[in-house]
Motif scaffolding. Structure first.
Motif, short mmCIF file in Angstrom:
data_model
loop_
_atom_site.label_atom_id
_atom_site.label_comp_id
_atom_site.label_asym_id
_atom_site.label_seq_id
_atom_site.Cartn_x
_atom_site.Cartn_y
_atom_site.Cartn_z
N THR A 130 0.84 -1.21 0.00
CA THR A 130 0.00 0.00 0.00
C THR A 130 0.86 1.25 0.00
O THR A 130 0.59 2.21 -0.73
N TRP A 131 1.91 1.25 0.81
CA TRP A 131 2.81 2.41 0.84
C TRP A 131 3.47 2.60 -0.53
O TRP A 131 3.60 3.72 -1.01
N ASN A 132 3.89 1.50 -1.15
CA ASN A 132 4.52 1.57 -2.46
C ASN A 132 3.54 2.15 -3.49
O ASN A 132 3.92 2.97 -4.32
N GLN A 133 2.28 1.75 -3.43
CA GLN A 133 1.28 2.30 -4.34
C GLN A 133 1.09 3.79 -4.12
O GLN A 133 0.97 4.57 -5.07
N ASP A 134 1.04 4.19 -2.86
CA ASP A 134 0.88 5.61 -2.55
C ASP A 134 2.07 6.43 -3.05
O ASP A 134 1.89 7.53 -3.59
N MET A 135 3.26 5.92 -2.89
CA MET A 135 4.45 6.66 -3.29
C MET A 135 4.64 6.68 -4.81
O MET A 135 5.13 7.66 -5.36
N GLU A 191 2.36 6.86 -7.01
CA GLU A 191 1.41 7.81 -7.60
C GLU A 191 1.86 9.26 -7.40
O GLU A 191 1.35 10.15 -8.06
N ASN A 192 2.79 9.48 -6.53
CA ASN A 192 3.31 10.81 -6.26
C ASN A 192 4.37 11.14 -7.31
O ASN A 192 5.36 10.41 -7.44
N PRO A 193 4.22 12.24 -8.05
CA PRO A 193 5.20 12.55 -9.10
C PRO A 193 6.57 12.96 -8.57
O PRO A 193 7.54 13.00 -9.33
N LEU A 194 6.69 13.24 -7.29
CA LEU A 194 7.98 13.63 -6.74
C LEU A 194 8.96 12.45 -6.66
O LEU A 194 10.17 12.66 -6.61
N TYR A 195 8.44 11.23 -6.63
CA TYR A 195 9.28 10.06 -6.46
C TYR A 195 9.27 9.24 -7.75
O TYR A 195 8.26 9.12 -8.42
N ALA A 196 10.38 8.66 -8.08
CA ALA A 196 10.49 7.83 -9.28
C ALA A 196 10.42 6.36 -8.88
O ALA A 196 11.37 5.59 -9.05
N ILE A 197 9.29 5.98 -8.28
CA ILE A 197 9.11 4.60 -7.85
C ILE A 197 8.15 3.94 -8.82
O ILE A 197 7.06 4.46 -9.09
N PRO A 198 8.52 2.78 -9.38
CA PRO A 198 7.59 2.11 -10.31
C PRO A 198 6.39 1.55 -9.56
O PRO A 198 6.51 1.04 -8.45
N CYS A 199 5.23 1.65 -10.19
CA CYS A 199 4.00 1.14 -9.59
C CYS A 199 3.91 -0.37 -9.81
O CYS A 199 4.35 -0.88 -10.84
N PRO A 200 3.34 -1.07 -8.84
CA PRO A 200 3.16 -2.51 -9.01
C PRO A 200 2.17 -2.80 -10.14
O PRO A 200 1.25 -2.02 -10.38
N ARG A 201 2.36 -3.92 -10.82
CA ARG A 201 1.48 -4.25 -11.93
C ARG A 201 0.08 -4.59 -11.45
O ARG A 201 -0.90 -4.12 -12.00
#
Length: 126
Positions: free
Chosen positions: A49-54, A56-66
């Motif tokens: 859930t935290w990964n999904q929230d982060m 979606e935030n354009p400030l971070y370059a974290i790939p979203c889970p499939r």
């Protein structure tokens, strides 16, 4: 445990005190263990859930889970209960330790450091 047909009141009081202490110590400790089990069992879902929230935030370059599993978040109440029960366990332990004799022993200790003489503890109730 009886002496000359009379009850041993001090032993009975000690046994009651041990029983009350064990209940007041064990129940909150079991609640804390239950909260820790809840945290351990749900941690992976919370991290997704935290990964999904982060992501979606354009400030971070974290790939979203499939796959997007349902979002689960930690329950605030469980953490507050855990901390409250932890404090209750500590308070119960301190109540057991800090009796009138203990307080008097510390008074004698500090008065000896200051150079004053204080009588040793005598229990006038007996």
């Amino acid at each position: 445990m009886k002496h000359d047909g009379t009850k041993t009141d001090k032993l009975e009081k000690l046994m009651i005190r041990i029983g009350v202490f064990s209940v007041l110590y064990t129940l909150p400790a079991l609640v804390v263990i239950g909260c820790l089990i809840y945290e351990h069992a749900s941690f992976d879902e919370w991290m997704v859930t935290w990964n999904q929230d982060m992501c979606e935030n354009p400030l971070y370059a974290i790939p979203c889970p499939r796959e997007a599993p349902p979002r689960t978040r930690p329950r605030f109440e469980v953490f507050m209960i855990k901390y409250l029960m932890t404090m209750i366990v500590g308070i119960t332990s301190s109540v057991w330790i800090w009796s009138g004799k203990t307080v008097h022993s510390w008074k004698v200790f500090f008065n000896r450091i200051k150079g004053r003489h204080v009588e040793a503890y005598t229990d006038y109730r007996t």
